[in-house]
Design a protein around this motif. Structure first.
Motif, PDB file in Angstrom:
ATOM      1  N   SER A  98       0.497 -11.494   0.814  1.00  0.00           N
ATOM      2  CA  SER A  98      -0.747 -11.116   1.480  1.00  0.00           C
ATOM      3  C   SER A  98      -0.847 -11.833   2.828  1.00  0.00           C
ATOM      4  O   SER A  98      -1.174 -11.215   3.848  1.00  0.00           O
ATOM      5  N   GLY A 154       1.193 -10.415   5.644  1.00  0.00           N
ATOM      6  CA  GLY A 154       0.759  -9.171   6.274  1.00  0.00           C
ATOM      7  C   GLY A 154       0.902  -7.938   5.411  1.00  0.00           C
ATOM      8  O   GLY A 154       0.838  -6.813   5.915  1.00  0.00           O
ATOM      9  N   LEU A 155       1.106  -8.141   4.101  1.00  0.00           N
ATOM     10  CA  LEU A 155       1.202  -6.970   3.211  1.00  0.00           C
ATOM     11  C   LEU A 155      -0.085  -6.150   3.291  1.00  0.00           C
ATOM     12  O   LEU A 155      -1.186  -6.698   3.286  1.00  0.00           O
ATOM     13  N   ASP A 156       0.074  -4.815   3.384  1.00  0.00           N
ATOM     14  CA  ASP A 156      -1.083  -3.941   3.573  1.00  0.00           C
ATOM     15  C   ASP A 156      -1.549  -3.235   2.309  1.00  0.00           C
ATOM     16  O   ASP A 156      -2.711  -2.856   2.207  1.00  0.00           O
ATOM     17  N   HIS A 157      -0.657  -3.018   1.362  1.00  0.00           N
ATOM     18  CA  HIS A 157      -1.005  -2.161   0.230  1.00  0.00           C
ATOM     19  C   HIS A 157      -0.049  -2.445  -0.928  1.00  0.00           C
ATOM     20  O   HIS A 157       1.121  -2.752  -0.697  1.00  0.00           O
ATOM     21  N   GLN A 199       1.344  -0.969  -4.748  1.00  0.00           N
ATOM     22  CA  GLN A 199       1.406   0.079  -5.771  1.00  0.00           C
ATOM     23  C   GLN A 199       2.066  -0.486  -7.013  1.00  0.00           C
ATOM     24  O   GLN A 199       3.176  -1.013  -6.948  1.00  0.00           O
ATOM     25  N   LYS A 231      -8.460  -8.520  -2.278  1.00  0.00           N
ATOM     26  CA  LYS A 231      -9.022  -7.405  -1.498  1.00  0.00           C
ATOM     27  C   LYS A 231      -7.945  -6.525  -0.861  1.00  0.00           C
ATOM     28  O   LYS A 231      -8.160  -5.874   0.168  1.00  0.00           O
ATOM     29  N   LEU A 232      -6.755  -6.537  -1.457  1.00  0.00           N
ATOM     30  CA  LEU A 232      -5.704  -5.604  -1.027  1.00  0.00           C
ATOM     31  C   LEU A 232      -5.952  -4.266  -1.715  1.00  0.00           C
ATOM     32  O   LEU A 232      -6.336  -4.236  -2.884  1.00  0.00           O
ATOM     33  N   PRO A 233      -5.726  -3.152  -1.018  1.00  0.00           N
ATOM     34  CA  PRO A 233      -5.881  -1.866  -1.701  1.00  0.00           C
ATOM     35  C   PRO A 233      -4.786  -1.665  -2.746  1.00  0.00           C
ATOM     36  O   PRO A 233      -3.630  -2.015  -2.516  1.00  0.00           O
ATOM     37  N   ARG A 274      -9.271  -4.055   4.445  1.00  0.00           N
ATOM     38  CA  ARG A 274      -7.860  -4.403   4.246  1.00  0.00           C
ATOM     39  C   ARG A 274      -7.113  -3.157   3.835  1.00  0.00           C
ATOM     40  O   ARG A 274      -7.617  -2.341   3.074  1.00  0.00           O
ATOM     41  N   GLY A 275      -5.918  -3.001   4.363  1.00  0.00           N
ATOM     42  CA  GLY A 275      -5.138  -1.816   4.020  1.00  0.00           C
ATOM     43  C   GLY A 275      -5.317  -0.693   5.019  1.00  0.00           C
ATOM     44  O   GLY A 275      -4.670   0.338   4.905  1.00  0.00           O
ATOM     45  N   ARG A 333      -5.068  -0.047   9.158  1.00  0.00           N
ATOM     46  CA  ARG A 333      -4.668  -0.696  10.409  1.00  0.00           C
ATOM     47  C   ARG A 333      -4.520   0.311  11.529  1.00  0.00           C
ATOM     48  O   ARG A 333      -4.079   1.437  11.334  1.00  0.00           O
ATOM     49  N   PRO A 385      -3.304   3.583   2.995  1.00  0.00           N
ATOM     50  CA  PRO A 385      -2.298   3.816   1.959  1.00  0.00           C
ATOM     51  C   PRO A 385      -1.853   5.281   1.895  1.00  0.00           C
ATOM     52  O   PRO A 385      -2.674   6.156   1.598  1.00  0.00           O
TER      53      PRO A 385
END
Lengths: 360, 91
Positions: A107, A110-113, A115, A150-152, B13-14, B16, B31
């Protein structure tokens, strides 16, 4: 015939298969029968270069996948490199092998998402399908950690005969875990999954019920969760535009650096793949034989060549065409216009309640 | 949805906003989703930091582009409202 006379479209997504190693043994694994070993894997610096080349080529999103990407000790550095290259980073994980501490570092990098795959809505059956005791508990625990940061979160649910009746329960589980998106992905029969087709294939009645169920769930949970569903191929009348069209939208780098137009492409023996160790990604995208082979529509034969939908579905999946007809230029037999279409129904009928052949 | 002028919009978040030369400019990424962002959208989304209110964003845009405040308020509210509906902005 020459696909290079026009500038090739720019790819949007890169599937980075960081490793083929994986703790799970899912019978529907779509990776090839022969896996690449640890000693052949690209190092951190090479991945960093690939990500920079990808961004320059137009790639916006990178999917860090495998195997289980958590098996790489340098996953945090790799994620950081993708982020630094200006890419949107998506971790595709089984959750087994990613600790809460690692997730925190990812996180920060810079991880965005994220699965996470979940095999069923009950621990017992989920662990049985994954071939790994305790997998379900680890998955739900990591999902909670993703949401806490709070990461998607997306839940990926691969559906087949043993769990297809649980579509609704899977969506409820995804909601309970705090996912914003759930993928209802019916098994695609490539690679290892093809070995287990008779054990995994759902009945037509099951598929019809599942499709209706997804429609109802979409209405009921509109605004709470996005439900993306991959239609089960063997019961369809029209083929899917596999990977959005060959060499059009995405590319795939294997653990050892081979660049494929789709992740099953090595199942077509006539294709020649170039490697990032020897070529730049842009050179591979524009000029490698594997990407030129089925890009555009010039390679098509009938019924695809004159079909009004040829620019929409691009003849369907090349790997499936090869696997089921022996000719990679044939129409995907999922298409009702294919002379091989009736064969699909026969194959789907060949169901057998035998034990899974686990990927070990 | 309608947006209060006191709301402080930000990217969750997620989501950008990225610039990519080969794709011809700015894109908003979520996503498994990609949205092309035109010049106006970029100027608005760049200001959605979670610190500035909608009022302040509109003031800044009116000053920067020397345009009537009322019209900018209408455009900004509509755009942010649309992005909130798509879960690309949170307020």
């Amino acid at each position: 015939m020459d696909a290079t006379t026009q500038r090739a479209p720019r790819p949007l997504g890169l599937l980075a298969e960081l490793t083929h190693r994986c703790p799970l043994g899912c019978p529907y694994c779509s990776n090839p029968l022969a896996l690449e070993g640890r000693s052949d894997e690209l190092n951190t610096q090479t991945w960093a270069r690939v990500f920079r080349e990808a961004a320059a080529l137009g790639v916006l999103q990178v999917h860090l996948s495998g195997g289980e990407p958590g098996a790489r000790r340098d996953l945090v550095e790799i994620t950081q490199a993708a982020h630094d290259a200006g890419l949107y980073t998506n971790l595709i994980t089984s959750a087994v092998g990613i600790t809460a501490a690692t997730l925190g570092k990812l996180s920060d990098a810079g991880l965005d998402h994220v699965q996470i795959s979940i095999q069923d809505n009950e621990p017992g059956t989920a662990d049985h399908i994954a071939g790994y005791k305790g997998a379900y508990a680890r998955k739900t625990a990591l999902a909670a950690e993703v949401v806490r940061l709070k990461l998607p979160l997306t839940v990926n649910a691969v559906m087949h005969r043993a769990n297809i009746e649980h579509v609704e329960d899977m969506v409820v589980l995804a909601l309970k875990l705090g996912a914003k998106r759930v993928e209802i992905a019916h098994v695609q029969y490539y690679g290892w999954a093809l070995k287990n087709r008779a054990q995994l294939m759902p009945t037509r009645e099951q598929v019809d019920r599942a499709v209706k169920s997804v429609e109802a769930l979409r209405l009921r949970h509109h605004g709470q969760i996005v439900i993306d569903a991959v239609v089960p191929d063997y019961y369809a009348r029209f083929p899917k535009a596999c990977v959005g069209g060959w060499g059009r939208r995405s590319l795939n780098v294997t653990p050892s650096g081979k660049v494929l137009p789709c992740h099953a492409a090595e199942s077509i023996p006539s294709l020649t793949f170039w490697n990032v160790r020897e070529h730049s990604l842009a050179d591979i995208w524009d000029n490698s034989p594997a990407f030129l082979a089925f890009r555009g529509t010039d390679w098509m034969q009938e019924p695809c060549r004159t079909c009004p939908k040829r620019e929409q579905d691009f003849g369907g999946c090349r790997c499936q065409a090869f696997a089921l007809t022996g000719d990679a230029r044939a129409a995907d037999p999922v298409c009702h216009l294919s002379p091989h279409h009736a064969r699909l129904a026969e194959l789907a009928e060949a169901r057998e309640d035998a034990a899974y052949d686990y990927r070990r | 949805m309608s947006i209060s002028p006191d709301a402080k919009p930000k990217l969750p978040r997620g989501v950008r906003l990225l610039h990519n030369e080969a794709q011809g400019g700015w894109v908003l990424l979520a996503p498994e989703r990609v949205f092309k962002a035109d010049a106006i959208a970029v100027e608005i989304v760049k200001r959605c930091t979670g610190e500035a209110t909608v009022n302040e964003i509109v003031d800044d845009l009116a000053k920067t582009f020397n345009a009537p405040r009322e019209r900018i308020m209408t455009d900004v509210s509509a755009m942010i409202g649309g992005l909130v509906d798509k879960q690309l902005i949170e307020v």
